[in-house]
Design a protein around this motif. Structure first.
Motif, PDB file in Angstrom:
ATOM      1  N   ARG A 169       0.845  -1.210   0.000  1.00  0.00           N
ATOM      2  CA  ARG A 169       0.000   0.000   0.000  1.00  0.00           C
ATOM      3  C   ARG A 169       0.873   1.250   0.000  1.00  0.00           C
ATOM      4  NH1 ARG A 169      -4.760  -1.772   4.188  1.00  0.00           N
ATOM      5  NH2 ARG A 169      -6.094  -2.730   2.634  1.00  0.00           N
ATOM      6  N   HIS A 183       0.375   5.096  -7.717  1.00  0.00           N
ATOM      7  CA  HIS A 183      -0.934   4.472  -7.500  1.00  0.00           C
ATOM      8  C   HIS A 183      -1.419   3.686  -8.698  1.00  0.00           C
ATOM      9  CE1 HIS A 183      -2.799   7.644  -9.924  1.00  0.00           C
ATOM     10  NE2 HIS A 183      -3.905   6.960  -9.871  1.00  0.00           N
ATOM     11  N   ARG A 208      -0.027  -3.190  -7.730  1.00  0.00           N
ATOM     12  CA  ARG A 208      -1.414  -3.559  -7.433  1.00  0.00           C
ATOM     13  C   ARG A 208      -1.593  -5.077  -7.454  1.00  0.00           C
ATOM     14  NH1 ARG A 208      -5.527  -0.738 -10.980  1.00  0.00           N
ATOM     15  NH2 ARG A 208      -3.946  -0.568 -12.573  1.00  0.00           N
ATOM     16  N   ARG A 240      -8.010 -12.394   2.523  1.00  0.00           N
ATOM     17  CA  ARG A 240      -8.937 -11.255   2.364  1.00  0.00           C
ATOM     18  C   ARG A 240      -9.388 -11.251   0.902  1.00  0.00           C
ATOM     19  NH1 ARG A 240      -5.388  -6.961   5.819  1.00  0.00           N
ATOM     20  NH2 ARG A 240      -6.863  -5.443   5.016  1.00  0.00           N
ATOM     21  N   GLU A 264     -11.273  -8.311  -1.001  1.00  0.00           N
ATOM     22  CA  GLU A 264     -10.393  -7.158  -1.214  1.00  0.00           C
ATOM     23  C   GLU A 264      -9.412  -7.444  -2.344  1.00  0.00           C
ATOM     24  OE1 GLU A 264      -8.783  -5.914   2.657  1.00  0.00           O
ATOM     25  OE2 GLU A 264     -10.412  -7.075   3.512  1.00  0.00           O
ATOM     26  N   SER A 275     -11.129  -7.342  -5.633  1.00  0.00           N
ATOM     27  CA  SER A 275     -11.429  -5.985  -6.070  1.00  0.00           C
ATOM     28  C   SER A 275     -10.241  -5.383  -6.829  1.00  0.00           C
ATOM     29  CB  SER A 275     -11.770  -5.148  -4.844  1.00  0.00           C
ATOM     30  OG  SER A 275     -12.129  -3.873  -5.217  1.00  0.00           O
ATOM     31  N   TYR A 276      -9.043  -5.530  -6.274  1.00  0.00           N
ATOM     32  CA  TYR A 276      -7.849  -5.014  -6.963  1.00  0.00           C
ATOM     33  C   TYR A 276      -7.625  -5.750  -8.279  1.00  0.00           C
ATOM     34  CZ  TYR A 276      -6.049  -1.767  -3.540  1.00  0.00           C
ATOM     35  OH  TYR A 276      -5.896  -0.680  -2.749  1.00  0.00           O
ATOM     36  N   LEU A 291      -9.783  -7.209 -10.128  1.00  0.00           N
ATOM     37  CA  LEU A 291     -10.786  -6.854 -11.132  1.00  0.00           C
ATOM     38  C   LEU A 291     -10.462  -5.518 -11.794  1.00  0.00           C
ATOM     39  CD1 LEU A 291     -14.099  -8.029  -9.445  1.00  0.00           C
ATOM     40  CD2 LEU A 291     -13.103  -8.887 -11.556  1.00  0.00           C
ATOM     41  N   SER A 292      -9.939  -4.601 -10.994  1.00  0.00           N
ATOM     42  CA  SER A 292      -9.584  -3.320 -11.626  1.00  0.00           C
ATOM     43  C   SER A 292      -8.377  -3.500 -12.546  1.00  0.00           C
ATOM     44  CB  SER A 292      -9.335  -2.233 -10.586  1.00  0.00           C
ATOM     45  OG  SER A 292      -8.180  -2.497  -9.869  1.00  0.00           O
ATOM     46  N   GLN A 332      -9.721  -5.054 -15.635  1.00  0.00           N
ATOM     47  CA  GLN A 332     -10.417  -4.075 -16.472  1.00  0.00           C
ATOM     48  C   GLN A 332      -9.430  -3.329 -17.368  1.00  0.00           C
ATOM     49  OE1 GLN A 332     -12.369  -0.872 -14.396  1.00  0.00           O
ATOM     50  NE2 GLN A 332     -14.103  -0.964 -15.770  1.00  0.00           N
ATOM     51  N   PRO A 340      -6.448   8.283 -14.694  1.00  0.00           N
ATOM     52  CA  PRO A 340      -7.438   8.945 -13.840  1.00  0.00           C
ATOM     53  C   PRO A 340      -7.031   8.883 -12.373  1.00  0.00           C
ATOM     54  CG  PRO A 340      -8.273   6.846 -14.659  1.00  0.00           C
ATOM     55  CD  PRO A 340      -6.986   7.104 -15.357  1.00  0.00           C
ATOM     56  N   LEU A 341      -7.646   9.740 -11.583  1.00  0.00           N
ATOM     57  CA  LEU A 341      -7.300   9.809 -10.155  1.00  0.00           C
ATOM     58  C   LEU A 341      -7.552   8.485  -9.449  1.00  0.00           C
ATOM     59  CD1 LEU A 341      -8.585  13.242  -8.832  1.00  0.00           C
ATOM     60  CD2 LEU A 341      -6.248  12.426  -8.810  1.00  0.00           C
ATOM     61  N   PHE A 342      -8.602   7.789  -9.876  1.00  0.00           N
ATOM     62  CA  PHE A 342      -8.972   6.558  -9.187  1.00  0.00           C
ATOM     63  C   PHE A 342      -9.072   5.414 -10.166  1.00  0.00           C
ATOM     64  CE2 PHE A 342     -11.144  10.072  -7.038  1.00  0.00           C
ATOM     65  CZ  PHE A 342     -10.461  10.027  -5.847  1.00  0.00           C
ATOM     66  N   ARG A 343      -8.751   4.249  -9.631  1.00  0.00           N
ATOM     67  CA  ARG A 343      -8.952   3.014 -10.381  1.00  0.00           C
ATOM     68  C   ARG A 343     -10.104   2.301  -9.695  1.00  0.00           C
ATOM     69  NH1 ARG A 343      -6.938   2.115 -15.221  1.00  0.00           N
ATOM     70  NH2 ARG A 343      -5.023   3.244 -15.436  1.00  0.00           N
ATOM     71  N   ILE A 344     -11.137   2.041 -10.426  1.00  0.00           N
ATOM     72  CA  ILE A 344     -12.246   1.362  -9.766  1.00  0.00           C
ATOM     73  C   ILE A 344     -12.476   0.009 -10.399  1.00  0.00           C
ATOM     74  CG2 ILE A 344     -13.416   3.451  -9.016  1.00  0.00           C
ATOM     75  CD1 ILE A 344     -15.333   2.875 -11.397  1.00  0.00           C
ATOM     76  N   PRO A 345     -12.935  -0.948  -9.593  1.00  0.00           N
ATOM     77  CA  PRO A 345     -13.215  -2.266 -10.159  1.00  0.00           C
ATOM     78  C   PRO A 345     -14.317  -2.151 -11.205  1.00  0.00           C
ATOM     79  CG  PRO A 345     -13.288  -2.306  -7.762  1.00  0.00           C
ATOM     80  CD  PRO A 345     -13.208  -0.878  -8.173  1.00  0.00           C
ATOM     81  N   PRO A 346     -14.384  -3.106 -12.134  1.00  0.00           N
ATOM     82  CA  PRO A 346     -15.382  -3.001 -13.198  1.00  0.00           C
ATOM     83  C   PRO A 346     -16.801  -2.946 -12.636  1.00  0.00           C
ATOM     84  CG  PRO A 346     -14.122  -5.040 -13.379  1.00  0.00           C
ATOM     85  CD  PRO A 346     -13.540  -4.289 -12.261  1.00  0.00           C
ATOM     86  N   ILE A 347     -17.586  -2.082 -13.249  1.00  0.00           N
ATOM     87  CA  ILE A 347     -18.984  -1.949 -12.834  1.00  0.00           C
ATOM     88  C   ILE A 347     -19.835  -2.367 -14.018  1.00  0.00           C
ATOM     89  CG2 ILE A 347     -20.754  -0.338 -12.063  1.00  0.00           C
ATOM     90  CD1 ILE A 347     -18.407   1.422 -11.057  1.00  0.00           C
ATOM     91  N   ASP A 393      -8.936   5.416  -2.814  1.00  0.00           N
ATOM     92  CA  ASP A 393      -8.635   4.282  -3.686  1.00  0.00           C
ATOM     93  C   ASP A 393      -8.829   2.959  -2.931  1.00  0.00           C
ATOM     94  OD1 ASP A 393      -7.302   3.686  -6.422  1.00  0.00           O
ATOM     95  OD2 ASP A 393      -6.264   2.390  -5.002  1.00  0.00           O
ATOM     96  N   GLN A 394      -8.368   2.939  -1.684  1.00  0.00           N
ATOM     97  CA  GLN A 394      -8.540   1.713  -0.886  1.00  0.00           C
ATOM     98  C   GLN A 394     -10.017   1.422  -0.650  1.00  0.00           C
ATOM     99  OE1 GLN A 394      -6.203   1.845   2.704  1.00  0.00           O
ATOM    100  NE2 GLN A 394      -4.323   2.255   1.603  1.00  0.00           N
ATOM    101  N   MET A 413     -12.468   2.188  -2.493  1.00  0.00           N
ATOM    102  CA  MET A 413     -13.086   1.712  -3.728  1.00  0.00           C
ATOM    103  C   MET A 413     -12.738   0.261  -4.004  1.00  0.00           C
ATOM    104  SD  MET A 413     -12.955   4.794  -6.317  1.00  0.00           S
ATOM    105  CE  MET A 413     -13.545   6.370  -5.817  1.00  0.00           C
ATOM    106  N   HIS A 414     -11.662  -0.199  -3.393  1.00  0.00           N
ATOM    107  CA  HIS A 414     -11.272  -1.592  -3.584  1.00  0.00           C
ATOM    108  C   HIS A 414     -11.681  -2.436  -2.376  1.00  0.00           C
ATOM    109  CE1 HIS A 414      -8.798   0.229  -6.751  1.00  0.00           C
ATOM    110  NE2 HIS A 414      -8.996  -0.918  -7.344  1.00  0.00           N
ATOM    111  N   SER A 415     -12.745  -2.019  -1.726  1.00  0.00           N
ATOM    112  CA  SER A 415     -13.379  -2.814  -0.653  1.00  0.00           C
ATOM    113  C   SER A 415     -12.414  -3.134   0.486  1.00  0.00           C
ATOM    114  CB  SER A 415     -13.940  -4.117  -1.223  1.00  0.00           C
ATOM    115  OG  SER A 415     -14.646  -3.893  -2.390  1.00  0.00           O
ATOM    116  N   GLN A 416     -11.530  -2.193   0.803  1.00  0.00           N
ATOM    117  CA  GLN A 416     -10.550  -2.481   1.852  1.00  0.00           C
ATOM    118  C   GLN A 416     -11.082  -2.238   3.264  1.00  0.00           C
ATOM    119  OE1 GLN A 416      -7.102  -3.510   0.514  1.00  0.00           O
ATOM    120  NE2 GLN A 416      -8.784  -3.859  -0.881  1.00  0.00           N
ATOM    121  N   ASN A 463     -14.993   6.098 -15.904  1.00  0.00           N
ATOM    122  CA  ASN A 463     -16.004   5.062 -16.041  1.00  0.00           C
ATOM    123  C   ASN A 463     -17.368   5.698 -16.312  1.00  0.00           C
ATOM    124  OD1 ASN A 463     -18.004   3.046 -15.346  1.00  0.00           O
ATOM    125  ND2 ASN A 463     -16.292   1.884 -14.552  1.00  0.00           N
TER     126      ASN A 463
END
Lengths: 431, 596
Positions: free
Chosen positions: A73, A80, A86, A98, A101, A104-105, A107-108, A111, B229-236, B311-312, B314-317, B408
């Protein structure tokens, strides 16, 4: 009116070219300073990111996923968007159980790069762990047909496919596993162990013929590989190629004497070869002698079976058990080898009945009839008559086969010569 | 600046002349409009460079002062923000006295009060103090200061190039858009925000300059810091229509949280502003100490801008309880930081609170309704937009910002729903937006863009009525027309020619014709160019009628598809009555809301 020169109608103003030049020079200097600062900053960021990444790698290797998570982290804080950071964070999260969690990483990452094999493989493992078999299969295929970044694509692809095959075997999806194995074989490295491993997997999927090919390749690469020889023996045995099976098993046992299962299978193969009247190279007399010998085994077997079935209803009645005799378990195998063979043969033919069914009146009548036929035939079965009368030889062997098949159904899996005769009977049944 | 010079573009265009730029000594003339656009690009480049430097500065300050790790040592947590706060207070009091605040209102003040002037000293102060504040862990963001830095650079350049007053006024928002675009790496949101919240109007000239500046600054920023982008988000995936209800709940929660956040800031800011002057020496330091204490107690996530933690999330941390706690603590920490007068922005904290709140609501909903399919990251993302809509009160910007910072577009429907709900709730509970409230607390009467947007637009149909005099045709004689007009109270008589065109003659004109012996003459023969009134349509703004009412005391309102069909007429008393009535309604609405 120009505010400075007073010219009518211009509405404008003076800008000294020198001033514009100065502004441009100042902007260029600002740009150069920013470039310098940005390079210094990025170098520092990269250095810190790599430092934490290295720490994380070490912690992960040392089995400390929580510490690794913290370090990864921190590394991500400095970069980032770094996919490697990642990915490692996701792996550390997965190692720390976990799963959501980590997923989630991943999957991104997926993507961003759906064809990244490493990411697909990690996702497949997590999906398999969570029992999401459809997703797991999709990601495994994504990993196999995707892009491996480290330049070891063929090897990694093979390993992944092997992992998928193991997963399919746990799902009991033998057809799909067999298809994956077929796809895997051209990519195998020229190593005996690899071919032997694939051969064993083919055996598990029930594809004995391809298993035999793989074991043979392994044996060609390393003729002293006892494991491959043992596998080849098993595959050949399943294919009822008892001569090569005996040859492979014999070599395997000689190289690795501590293979009791191989020894048992070898003994059975030898017995089959010794009892088979249709063995090539036999004289008519030898053939007749074998037929008579087989007949004697079969007669003894049917008589034993009849006496056992006669005992069972009486015992059941005596004990007053409400449980029907049909559910009584079959006698336990007398040794490990018989269990193995049952397992082995179960791949290619109907497995021997796990339980000894109670002789129904009809079945009992069948056995009785077979025993009577055997008794009638016994008087006329002589070596010279069998030798001269092919029809008699056929009818005797036909009766032997029927007896072995019926008694196997009625009285459970046979042993020794009867087992060998049962296999010969089943072979004869096949088109 | 020569005040006598024509400086309003409207004036210049009215006289058929345009502003031109003289290059001395050649006296080569360049038009000001294209030069303004070129300048916008130049401003964008400079603002982009400045924002890159600003970002390097506050991140380096964090690394040097606080820690290289995301979890600083306890002693650093307690000491660094407090000591940095004291330094910031001294700088703000003795060196950069106008450096306080986020930067948005200062830019608006430059536009509406100071003719586009932002002192460069303030820009330097903003850069230094904000970098120190954000880097030391104060719960503030870098976007609003970036906006002011961009505006300041633009202002400096405009002044040095001696642009016209109108251009000077517009150049600060152009720089602001450039600064914000570079800070957010989001040009569309920056343009929208500046149009929506600072300038308040769309015009081709301004929009072109703002867009060029925003794009060029983003190009510069991306060339230095990357285009991700500022954030990386999991696929929606596609959002299940039933799940929109879950996002609607998020909109309600977000709206309420926005109001709480805004109320806390406005209440405590006023209290601290009224505190004795000597306390200003300590307010940022105490704020730093309190925020450091929050970090020390196990929540360092609330310190600084907090992008890494978004970011964390958004990644379900985090679980929903932790996300909820972080949202609450961030509201508290940002309130403490901002009301203490520490310079820094509120955009990043708003996004942080939104992300955590969205994640918390989403995770709780997942817990209660397991068949929801949207990932937590989606709720975080929608939550960011929701808080932005509810707190900053820029609804359009809030939608596009979410799309831009995440890259996204599949989430757009939930974002719109949730943002709209939060916006409506926030407006209903707190009628005055936060930036307007803050400017009023500072004693500045800046125009409220939201109030301007909400101002009811009066149309001709609101004032028109039926004609009181009979409508004649062109065949009627003048004497009949004069008689009819004398029997009515209308100042003008309307009549229709055979081709359907409406004409009008005043009482005076008709009397003149009668006196000249033309009483028997048909009206159509008495018409000239002076008898052709401008035609209005019911949907025209009432202002349009006002422009003509001096020349034509009665204006015909005709159907758009059939100009021969008269729908009504308007006169000056009708217009004034309509305005008076609207003013009364608006006043009652305002007083009603205020009394609530």
């Amino acid at each position: 009116v120009c505010r400075y020169c007073g010219e009518q109608g211009s509405g404008g103003f003076h800008v000294r070219p020198l001033f514009l030049v100065l502004v441009l020079v100042a902007a260029a200097a600002f740009g150069a300073a920013t470039i310098f600062a940005a390079r210094l900053y990025q170098a520092k960021q990269q250095q810190l990111g790599q430092m934490y990444f290295g720490r994380g790698q070490a912690a992960l290797a040392a089995g400390q996923p929580e510490a690794a998570i913290q370090d990864f982290r921190n590394a991500l804080y400095y970069s980032h968007d770094d996919p490697q950071y990642r990915l490692r964070l996701a792996q550390a999260l997965a190692a720390a159980n976990r799963t959501p969690e980590a997923q989630s990483y991943l999957l991104s990452l997926w993507q961003d790069e759906p064809s990244n094999s490493t990411v697909n493989l990690q996702l497949a493992r997590l999906a398999a762990k969570q029992g999401e078999s459809q997703a797991a299969l999709r990601y495994y295929h994504g990993a196999i047909y995707g892009f491996w970044p480290d330049g070891q694509a063929t090897e990694r692809r093979g390993e992944t496919r092997l992992e998928l095959i193991h997963y399919l075997l746990t799902l009991h999806d033998l057809t799909q596993a067999d298809a994956e194995l077929i796809a895997l074989t051209p990519e195998l490295p020229r190593r005996a162990a690899a071919h032997a491993e694939v051969g064993r997997l083919f055996l598990q999927t029930g594809d004995a013929s391809r298993a035999l090919e793989e074991f043979q390749r392994a044996v060609r690469l390393d003729p002293r590989d006892a494991s491959a020889l043992w596998g080849a023996g098993q595959a050949a045995f399943q294919l009822r190629q008892y001569r090569p099976a005996q040859r492979y098993l014999d070599r395997a046992v000689r190289l690795q004497p501590r293979l009791p299962e191989a020894q048992a299978l070898l003994a059975t193969a030898r017995l089959i070869l010794a009892l088979n009247p249709n063995q090539r190279g036999l004289s008519s007399r030898q053939r007749a002698q074998r037929i008579i010998q087989n007949f004697q085994y079969a007669q003894r077997r049917v008589n034993e079976c009849l006496s056992r079935t006669a005992e069972q209803p009486a015992a059941a009645a005596a004990s007053g058990a409400a449980q029907p005799a049909a559910s009584k378990p079959a006698p336990a195998p007398k040794n490990a080898a018989s269990g193995l063979m049952a397992k082995l043969l179960g791949k290619v033919e109907r497995p021997p009945a796990a339980t000894t069914p109670a002789p129904s009146p009809a079945n009992g009548a069948d056995l009785q009839q077979l025993a009577q036929q055997a008794a009638q035939l016994q008087r006329g079965v002589r070596t010279y008559r069998v030798e001269r009368d092919p029809q008699l030889a056929d009818s005797v062997m036909n009766l032997v086969a029927r007896i072995e098949l019926a008694t196997a159904q009625q009285c459970g899996a046979p042993q020794g010569a009867d087992y060998a005769l049962l296999l010969l009977a089943r072979q004869a049944e096949e088109p | 600046v020569n005040e006598a010079a024509p400086s309003v573009p409207g004036d210049a265009s009215a006289s058929g002349k345009r502003h031109k730029l003289h290059f001395w000594p050649s006296r080569h003339l360049i038009r000001e409009e294209p030069f303004f656009l070129i300048m916008a690009i130049f401003i964008g480049i400079l603002s982009g460079l400045a924002v890159v430097c600003f970002r390097i500065a506050y991140l380096s300050v964090r690394t040097w002062l606080l820690s290289t790790s995301l979890t600083p040592a306890p002693a650093h947590l307690l000491l660094v923000p407090a000591l940095a706060g004291i330094v910031i207070a001294l700088l703000a009091i003795y060196v950069f006295p106008r450096v306080r605040g986020s930067g948005v209102n200062q830019t608006k003040a430059a536009l509406y009060i100071y003719n586009g002037h932002i002192p460069f000293r303030t820009v330097v102060g903003k850069f230094i103090c904000s970098a120190l504040a954000i880097g030391s862990g104060q719960s503030l963001g870098p976007e609003d200061p970036s906006l002011q830095i961009g505006a300041g650079i633009a202002s400096l350049l405009g002044e040095k190039l001696q642009l016209s007053r109108e251009r000077l006024r517009l150049i600060a928002p152009v720089g602001a858009a450039a600064g914000l675009a570079a800070a957010f790496n989001a040009p569309i949101s920056a343009v929208l925000f500046v149009i929506e919240e600072v300038i308040g109007r769309w015009s081709a000239g301004v929009l072109g300059a703002v867009v060029l500046a925003a794009v060029s600054s983003v190009v510069v920023e991306r060339s230095f810091l990357g285009s991700e982008p500022l954030f990386r988000i999991p696929p929606i995936g596609a959002v299940n229509p039933g799940e929109l209800l879950a996002y609607a709940v998020l909109g309600v929660v977000g709206g309420i949280a926005s109001v709480i956040f805004a109320k806390m800031i406005t209440y405590f800011r006023l209290r601290l502003k009224n505190a004795p002057a000597w306390t200003q020496h300590f307010q940022p330091g105490v704020a730093g100490l309190l925020i450091g204490l929050i970090g020390y107690l196990g929540f360092p996530q609330v310190m600084g801008a907090g992008y890494a933690y978004m970011d964390q999330a958004m990644h379900s941390q985090y679980d929903w309880q932790m996300l909820g706690i972080l949202a609450g603590l961030k509201i508290l920490a940002t309130t403490i930081s901002f009301v203490s007068g520490t310079p820094g922005g509120m955009f990043a904290p708003t996004l942080f609170i939104g992300a955590m709140l969205g994640g918390s609501v989403g995770a709780l909903e997942h817990h209660l309704v397991p068949h929801l399919t949207g990932p937590i990251g989606a709720y975080c993302l929608v939550g960011m937009g929701t808080l932005f809509a509810g707190f900053i009160r820029a609804p359009m910007t809030s939608v596009f910002m979410v799309l831009e910072v995440s890259g996204n577009y599949t989430i757009i429907v939930p974002v719109i729903i949730s943002n709209a709900i939060a916006y409506v709730i926030s407006r209903a509970i707190q009628p005055v937006p936060i930036f307007d409230e803050l400017s009023r607390q500072s004693g500045l009467d800046l125009p409220s863009m939201e109030e301007q947007r909400e101002q009811p637009l009066l149309r001709v149909e609101d004032a028109m009525r039926a004609p009181r005099a009979p409508l004649l045709t062109g065949e009627e004689p003048v004497k009949v027309a004069l008689r009819e007009l004398e029997q009515s109270t209308e100042p003008l008589l309307l009549f229709r020619l055979p081709d359907g065109i409406w004409r009008g003659l005043t009482r005076k004109k008709l009397a003149e014709l009668a006196d000249q012996g033309d009483a028997e003459m048909a009206l159509k023969a008495a018409t000239g160019h002076n008898s052709l009134p401008p035609l209005l349509h019911p949907d025209h703004p009432l202002d349009t009628a006002l422009r003509h009412i001096y020349d034509w005391p009665l204006l015909p309102v005709v159907h758009r598809a059939d100009p021969a069909q008269l729908q009504g007429v308007v006169s000056l008393p009708d217009i004034l009555t309509a305005y008076r009535r609207a003013a009364g309604d608006h006043g009652r609405a305002i007083s009603g809301t205020a009394s609530q």
